[in-house]
Design a protein around this motif. Structure first.
Motif, PDB file in Angstrom:
ATOM      1  N   PRO A  59       0.836  -1.203   0.000  1.00 22.72           N
ATOM      2  CA  PRO A  59       0.000   0.000   0.000  1.00 22.72           C
ATOM      3  C   PRO A  59       0.870   1.252   0.000  1.00 22.72           C
ATOM      4  N   HIS A  60       0.416   2.184  -0.706  1.00 26.26           N
ATOM      5  CA  HIS A  60       1.127   3.452  -0.814  1.00 26.26           C
ATOM      6  C   HIS A  60       0.177   4.549  -0.366  1.00 26.26           C
ATOM      7  N   PRO A  61       0.682   5.542   0.266  1.00 24.45           N
ATOM      8  CA  PRO A  61      -0.233   6.601   0.730  1.00 24.45           C
ATOM      9  C   PRO A  61      -1.031   7.241  -0.389  1.00 24.45           C
ATOM     10  N   LEU A  62      -0.427   7.320  -1.567  1.00 20.74           N
ATOM     11  CA  LEU A  62      -1.154   7.957  -2.652  1.00 20.74           C
ATOM     12  C   LEU A  62      -1.772   6.902  -3.561  1.00 20.74           C
ATOM     13  N   GLN A  63      -2.284   5.882  -2.944  1.00 23.83           N
ATOM     14  CA  GLN A  63      -2.853   4.761  -3.691  1.00 23.83           C
ATOM     15  C   GLN A  63      -4.037   5.195  -4.541  1.00 23.83           C
ATOM     16  N   PHE A  64      -4.677   6.243  -4.157  1.00 28.63           N
ATOM     17  CA  PHE A  64      -5.880   6.641  -4.878  1.00 28.63           C
ATOM     18  C   PHE A  64      -5.577   7.037  -6.311  1.00 28.63           C
ATOM     19  N   LEU A  65      -4.309   7.331  -6.598  1.00 26.14           N
ATOM     20  CA  LEU A  65      -3.966   7.713  -7.963  1.00 26.14           C
ATOM     21  C   LEU A  65      -4.137   6.539  -8.919  1.00 26.14           C
ATOM     22  N   ARG A  66      -4.048   5.365  -8.362  1.00 25.97           N
ATOM     23  CA  ARG A  66      -4.140   4.188  -9.225  1.00 25.97           C
ATOM     24  C   ARG A  66      -5.555   3.752  -9.467  1.00 25.97           C
ATOM     25  N   GLU A  67      -6.442   4.193  -8.593  1.00 27.67           N
ATOM     26  CA  GLU A  67      -7.785   3.648  -8.693  1.00 27.67           C
ATOM     27  C   GLU A  67      -8.597   4.415  -9.703  1.00 27.67           C
ATOM     28  N   ALA A  68      -9.410   3.689 -10.409  1.00 31.16           N
ATOM     29  CA  ALA A  68     -10.179   4.307 -11.477  1.00 31.16           C
ATOM     30  C   ALA A  68     -11.244   5.220 -10.916  1.00 31.16           C
ATOM     31  N   ASN A  69     -12.029   4.693 -10.009  1.00 33.67           N
ATOM     32  CA  ASN A  69     -13.059   5.555  -9.427  1.00 33.67           C
ATOM     33  C   ASN A  69     -12.494   6.199  -8.159  1.00 33.67           C
ATOM     34  N   SER A  70     -13.098   7.267  -7.774  1.00 27.53           N
ATOM     35  CA  SER A  70     -12.544   8.023  -6.646  1.00 27.53           C
ATOM     36  C   SER A  70     -12.673   7.179  -5.393  1.00 27.53           C
ATOM     37  N   GLY A  71     -11.528   6.729  -4.939  1.00 24.98           N
ATOM     38  CA  GLY A  71     -11.557   5.878  -3.757  1.00 24.98           C
ATOM     39  C   GLY A  71     -11.517   6.719  -2.516  1.00 24.98           C
ATOM     40  N   ASN A  72     -11.154   6.086  -1.439  1.00 25.18           N
ATOM     41  CA  ASN A  72     -11.032   6.845  -0.210  1.00 25.18           C
ATOM     42  C   ASN A  72      -9.562   7.011   0.121  1.00 25.18           C
ATOM     43  N   LEU A  73      -9.305   7.827   1.092  1.00 27.49           N
ATOM     44  CA  LEU A  73      -7.933   8.182   1.437  1.00 27.49           C
ATOM     45  C   LEU A  73      -7.453   7.378   2.630  1.00 27.49           C
ATOM     46  N   GLN A  74      -7.969   6.171   2.757  1.00 27.24           N
ATOM     47  CA  GLN A  74      -7.564   5.369   3.912  1.00 27.24           C
ATOM     48  C   GLN A  74      -6.070   5.067   3.937  1.00 27.24           C
ATOM     49  N   PRO A  75      -5.415   4.749   2.803  1.00 21.38           N
ATOM     50  CA  PRO A  75      -3.963   4.525   2.867  1.00 21.38           C
ATOM     51  C   PRO A  75      -3.200   5.758   3.350  1.00 21.38           C
ATOM     52  N   LEU A  76      -3.659   6.908   2.937  1.00 21.82           N
ATOM     53  CA  LEU A  76      -2.991   8.126   3.380  1.00 21.82           C
ATOM     54  C   LEU A  76      -3.170   8.312   4.883  1.00 21.82           C
ATOM     55  N   TYR A  77      -4.382   7.995   5.331  1.00 21.82           N
ATOM     56  CA  TYR A  77      -4.637   8.103   6.769  1.00 21.82           C
ATOM     57  C   TYR A  77      -3.769   7.139   7.549  1.00 21.82           C
ATOM     58  N   GLU A  78      -3.592   5.944   6.985  1.00 19.23           N
ATOM     59  CA  GLU A  78      -2.766   4.961   7.699  1.00 19.23           C
ATOM     60  C   GLU A  78      -1.313   5.392   7.717  1.00 19.23           C
ATOM     61  N   PHE A  79      -0.884   6.048   6.647  1.00 13.31           N
ATOM     62  CA  PHE A  79       0.475   6.583   6.638  1.00 13.31           C
ATOM     63  C   PHE A  79       0.642   7.618   7.749  1.00 13.31           C
ATOM     64  N   VAL A  80      -0.328   8.511   7.857  1.00 13.35           N
ATOM     65  CA  VAL A  80      -0.250   9.553   8.890  1.00 13.35           C
ATOM     66  C   VAL A  80      -0.274   8.918  10.276  1.00 13.35           C
ATOM     67  N   GLN A  81      -1.136   7.926  10.404  1.00 11.97           N
ATOM     68  CA  GLN A  81      -1.249   7.253  11.704  1.00 11.97           C
ATOM     69  C   GLN A  81       0.079   6.618  12.089  1.00 11.97           C
ATOM     70  N   GLU A  82       0.692   5.992  11.119  1.00 11.66           N
ATOM     71  CA  GLU A  82       1.968   5.347  11.367  1.00 11.66           C
ATOM     72  C   GLU A  82       3.043   6.358  11.723  1.00 11.66           C
ATOM     73  N   ALA A  83       3.001   7.496  11.066  1.00  7.31           N
ATOM     74  CA  ALA A  83       4.051   8.496  11.260  1.00  7.31           C
ATOM     75  C   ALA A  83       3.936   9.171  12.620  1.00  7.31           C
ATOM     76  N   LEU A  84       2.724   9.409  13.061  1.00  6.68           N
ATOM     77  CA  LEU A  84       2.564  10.214  14.270  1.00  6.68           C
ATOM     78  C   LEU A  84       2.247   9.386  15.499  1.00  6.68           C
ATOM     79  N   LYS A  85       2.264   8.090  15.332  1.00 13.57           N
ATOM     80  CA  LYS A  85       1.935   7.242  16.473  1.00 13.57           C
ATOM     81  C   LYS A  85       2.899   7.523  17.613  1.00 13.57           C
ATOM     82  N   PRO A  86       2.391   7.706  18.826  1.00 12.19           N
ATOM     83  CA  PRO A  86       3.317   7.975  19.929  1.00 12.19           C
ATOM     84  C   PRO A  86       4.189   6.740  20.179  1.00 12.19           C
ATOM     85  N   MET A  87       5.457   7.014  20.409  1.00 13.95           N
ATOM     86  CA  MET A  87       6.399   5.915  20.541  1.00 13.95           C
ATOM     87  C   MET A  87       6.151   5.189  21.844  1.00 13.95           C
TER      88      MET A  87
END
Lengths: 526, 266
Positions: B101-129
């Protein structure tokens, strides 16, 4: 410069008035008097007063004189005793004076010192208006009637009935308004007349007589009651339309608090704010009545932890329809915009309709139990179609706007089988989510000051004359305009032979003129 | 970080408010100076920043950041800054195997998908250690900008959902802040953009709106900034809900002044 007029001599006190009558006082004359003269005047006055007995009270400047007199000497002792029941020496305050002036049944200060009062008690103390025109308030526990008979209703002053009130002067007060009398000064005048006339008789038992609050107070408190209660009164769907600048969540919370205080259970479908943030500001007894269905944390099941309500927002909404808890209930949807963006409009409207007409579905519900559905809608997010549909579903629609820091609510009531009514109310929400009504936005100060130079009359100092003399005015009025068809002109035209010849043009064509009737422009070299 | 803007917003790097969504929008002018301000502000405030930069490259922000006194390179190296460079990584979407999965996965999808991969990227990045010691003060998500996601085919509702989830996680759960820039189309009627802008406006605590002057371009006054506080933190505080200032962007600073009080005019 004209010489200054000679200064007037000191006015002699009794120069202009016949002896024995009270000399008139004019305000301006008090200035040049000196102390010695006042004393001289005073003794003269005292001598005069003992002789005359006018009923009219003398004006200021004479209080000093009456100190030595017995009370009521200025109006005749008999009359005074009848009105006041005797009173002590003319003093302000003093315990003995207060007691002497008080009601003979209780020790409170008599009403006659204060002509009107304003209710300061909260509206919950008001009793429903009964058939009698006066409502008792807890601040007053003694109402006495002076009059020959005790009237069941206070008429507008006719008859010998009168009213005298005893009330605690310290703790709040009441305003007496006699029915049919709106003007305050009239009320005061009536009370004064009423107090003067009549005798003291026993009052009927207290429960029978009520004193209504004044118009202004009644209107104000009724407005507070009406604002929140009338929003909830119709039942059904109450739509709160807000915008980015004027947010509606605080009004929604104020309505929720009102419902919770009325004993209803409140279900909140929260999509936009978290539960802690929503419950902020409510105290614990209100919070215990709120059931928060959380659609904020994970509405679309992205985290896949299984905590979310299965089926998404639609199922959550339908679950609210199916609740079997008896009793009145309020359902708050925060917000309808979120639901409208995630659900098809038709499904949402059908579910809302089911939700708000729930009591008609269940056969055993009493007519008093209504379902209140409060919906918060952000009106900029939607087109006119969905807005119109939700607006037509709503029984009450509140549009929030404001000016200059003051919020206002424009309320549209759709009562069944009546014409929709509008009302606009300026309000502010206090931190504990109670509503406070405001008069309106503070008036904006004038951006430009009033012109300091007074406007000059432009018709002065002209080089031409704008005014008409009398002769000129007459000539102007008698002039007949050339194209006005007056009767004289009509006569002149109809009878031309009366000396006025119509004008003729005599034309002699010379050699170069080639008059062709058919082509008058023949001679033009075009 | 512009000290004058800090004064206007009544914040300092030492005491930042937490759990807030700040909406930056610009109309008829370029509001990216606000993004630079907040980036340097939160880096100086010792917060962990996840920057989703979809408009400019890393070096652009680095150069501007150096003028404002922060070094993005050092911040990225020590882990304070997680930088998603949209321009570079957008290409990676097409050259990566599809399972990852890539944060900008929506670029690959034909119909407008959701931004869940991007959200997961953000979640991963800001998760408290889980190390226990709080190295950074609070997590901050910075997005520059959201309107370009609409241009890339994502629906307005999907973007709103993405910000909703970011708010639920970053603001509410981790007591962090979210700052997002949205362009206002103004006269050009873009319904999706209006829905996005107004929807975010309803969710946000603070709205900073940079507008061009109504009278046109000017050498000394570059625009007007409107500050709207929507949900005051203390209900009893009766502060000004809306303020308007004009500004001029200089090389290393932005100066703010009241309307009509530009130093060039006085």
């Amino acid at each position: 410069m004209t010489p200054a007029p000679p200064a007037p001599g000191p006015p002699r006190p009794s120069s202009a008035s016949p002896p024995g009558a009270a000399p008139r006082h004019r305000e301006g004359e008090r200035g040049p008097r000196v102390a010695g003269e006042a004393a001289e005047r005073g003794t003269e006055r005292a001598a005069q007063k003992a002789t005359h007995d006018e009923g009219k009270a003398q004006r200021n400047g004479e209080l000093g004189d009456r100190r030595g007199q017995p009370a009521g000497a200025h109006m005749g002792g008999e009359w005074h005793r009848r009105i006041r029941g005797g009173c002590g020496p003319r003093q302000v305050g003093g315990a003995s004076a207060a007691r002497k002036r008080g009601c003979s049944r209780c020790s409170w200060i008599s009403h006659s010192d204060r002509r009107h009062f304003t209710a300061q008690r909260p509206p919950s103390f008001f009793l429903p208006p009964s058939s009698s025109p006066l409502t008792l308030l807890p601040v007053v526990t003694c109402i006495r009637f002076t009059g020959a008979e005790v009237p069941p209703t206070l008429s507008s002053g006719r008859g010998a009935s009168s009213l005298r009130l005893c009330t605690r002067a310290q703790e709040g007060s009441i305003r007496v308004s006699l029915p049919g009398i709106v003007n305050l000064s009239t009320t005061h005048a009536r009370l004064r007349q009423v107090l003067v006339v009549g005798e003291i008789v026993d009052a009927p038992p207290l429960g029978q007589w009520v004193v209504t609050p004044s118009e202004g107070v009644r209107r104000g408190t009724r407005r507070i009651l009406e604002m929140l209660e009338s929003l909830l009164a119709l039942g059904g769907l109450v739509l709160l339309r807000d915008s980015v600048e004027w947010e509606g969540r605080s009004l929604l919370k104020a309505l929720i608090k009102k419902s919770a205080l009325c004993g209803e259970q409140v279900h909140i479908l929260g999509c936009e704010v978290s539960e802690e943030e929503f419950r902020e500001g409510f105290d614990s007894n209100i919070n215990s009545r709120l059931v928060y269905h959380d659609l904020f944390r994970d509405p679309l099941n992205w985290s896949e932890t299984g905590e979310t309500l299965p089926g998404g927002p639609l199922e959550a909404l339908r679950a609210l329809c199916r609740r079997t808890h008896p009793g009145p209930v309020t359902i708050a949807l925060d917000s309808l915009s979120w639901l409208l963006l995630h659900l098809p409009c038709t499904t949402l409207c059908q579910t809302l309709h089911t939700l708000s007409h729930q009591d008609s579905c269940r056969g055993d519900s009493s007519p008093g139990e209504q379902v209140h559905v409060l919906g918060l809608l952000h009106e900029e997010l939607h087109g006119p179609g969905p807005l119109g549909v939700l607006s037509s579903l709503a029984q009450t629609e509140v549009t929030l706007s404001g000016a200059m820091g003051q919020a206002s609510a424009h309320v549209l009531y759709r009562r069944p089988q009546q014409r929709p009514t509008h009302q606009t109310q300026w309000f502010s929400i206090l931190p504990d989510f109670s509503l406070e009504l405001q008069g309106g936005p503070p008036l904006e100060p004038q951006p430009y000051p009033d012109p300091r130079v007074p406007s000059m009359d432009p018709t002065t100092h002209l080089t031409f004359n704008l005014r008409l003399s009398k002769k000129e005015r007459e000539a102007k009025d008698s002039l007949t305009l050339p194209f006005q068809f007056s009767s004289e002109k009509q006569q002149a035209l109809l009878c031309p032979g009366l000396g006025q010849a119509t004008s003729h043009i005599f034309y002699e064509p010379d050699a170069y003129d080639d008059l062709d009737q058919e082509d008058p422009d023949d001679d033009l070299d075009v | 970080m512009f000290p004058e803007l800090n004064n206007l917003l009544n914040t300092t790097p030492d005491q930042t408010e937490q759990g807030k969504l700040t909406l930056l929008c610009d109309a008829k002018t370029d509001g990216s100076f606000l993004v630079h301000h907040f980036l340097s502000f939160y880096l100086k405030a010792n917060c962990k920043v996840c920057f989703v930069a979809l408009i400019q490259s890393f070096s652009h922000y680095n150069i501007v950041g150096q003028k404002l006194g922060v070094s993005l390179t050092t911040a990225r190296e020590c882990g304070q800054l997680v930088f998603l460079e949209g321009l570079k990584s957008a290409v990676d979407v097409f050259f990566r195997p599809q399972e990852e999965p890539h944060p900008l996965q929506f670029l690959r999808e034909a119909n407008s998908g959701n931004l869940q991969p991007l959200y997961e990227f953000v979640q991963e990045a800001l998760k408290p250690m889980d190390s226990g010691e709080a190295a950074w003060r609070c997590p901050v998500l910075l997005v520059d900008d959201l309107s370009v996601l609409l241009s890339l085919g994502v629906g307005a509702v999907a973007v709103l959902d993405f910000i909703h989830y970011c708010r639920a996680t970053v603001c509410r759960e981790w007591k962090g802040n979210v700052v997002a820039l949205v362009h206002d189309s103004g006269d050009a009627e873009d319904e999706e953009n209006d829905i996005l802008l107004n929807g975010l406006g309803h969710q946000s605590h603070l709205i900073l709106r940079a507008e061009g002057l109504a009278t046109g371009f000017c050498k000394d006054v570059h625009g007007q900034l409107r500050i709207l506080w929507r949900r005051p933190s203390e209900p009893t505080a009766q502060r000004d809900r809306s303020l308007t200032y004009q500004y001029k962007i200089q090389d290393k600073n932005v100066s703010f002044f009241a309307k009509g009080m530009s130093p060039a005019v006085l």
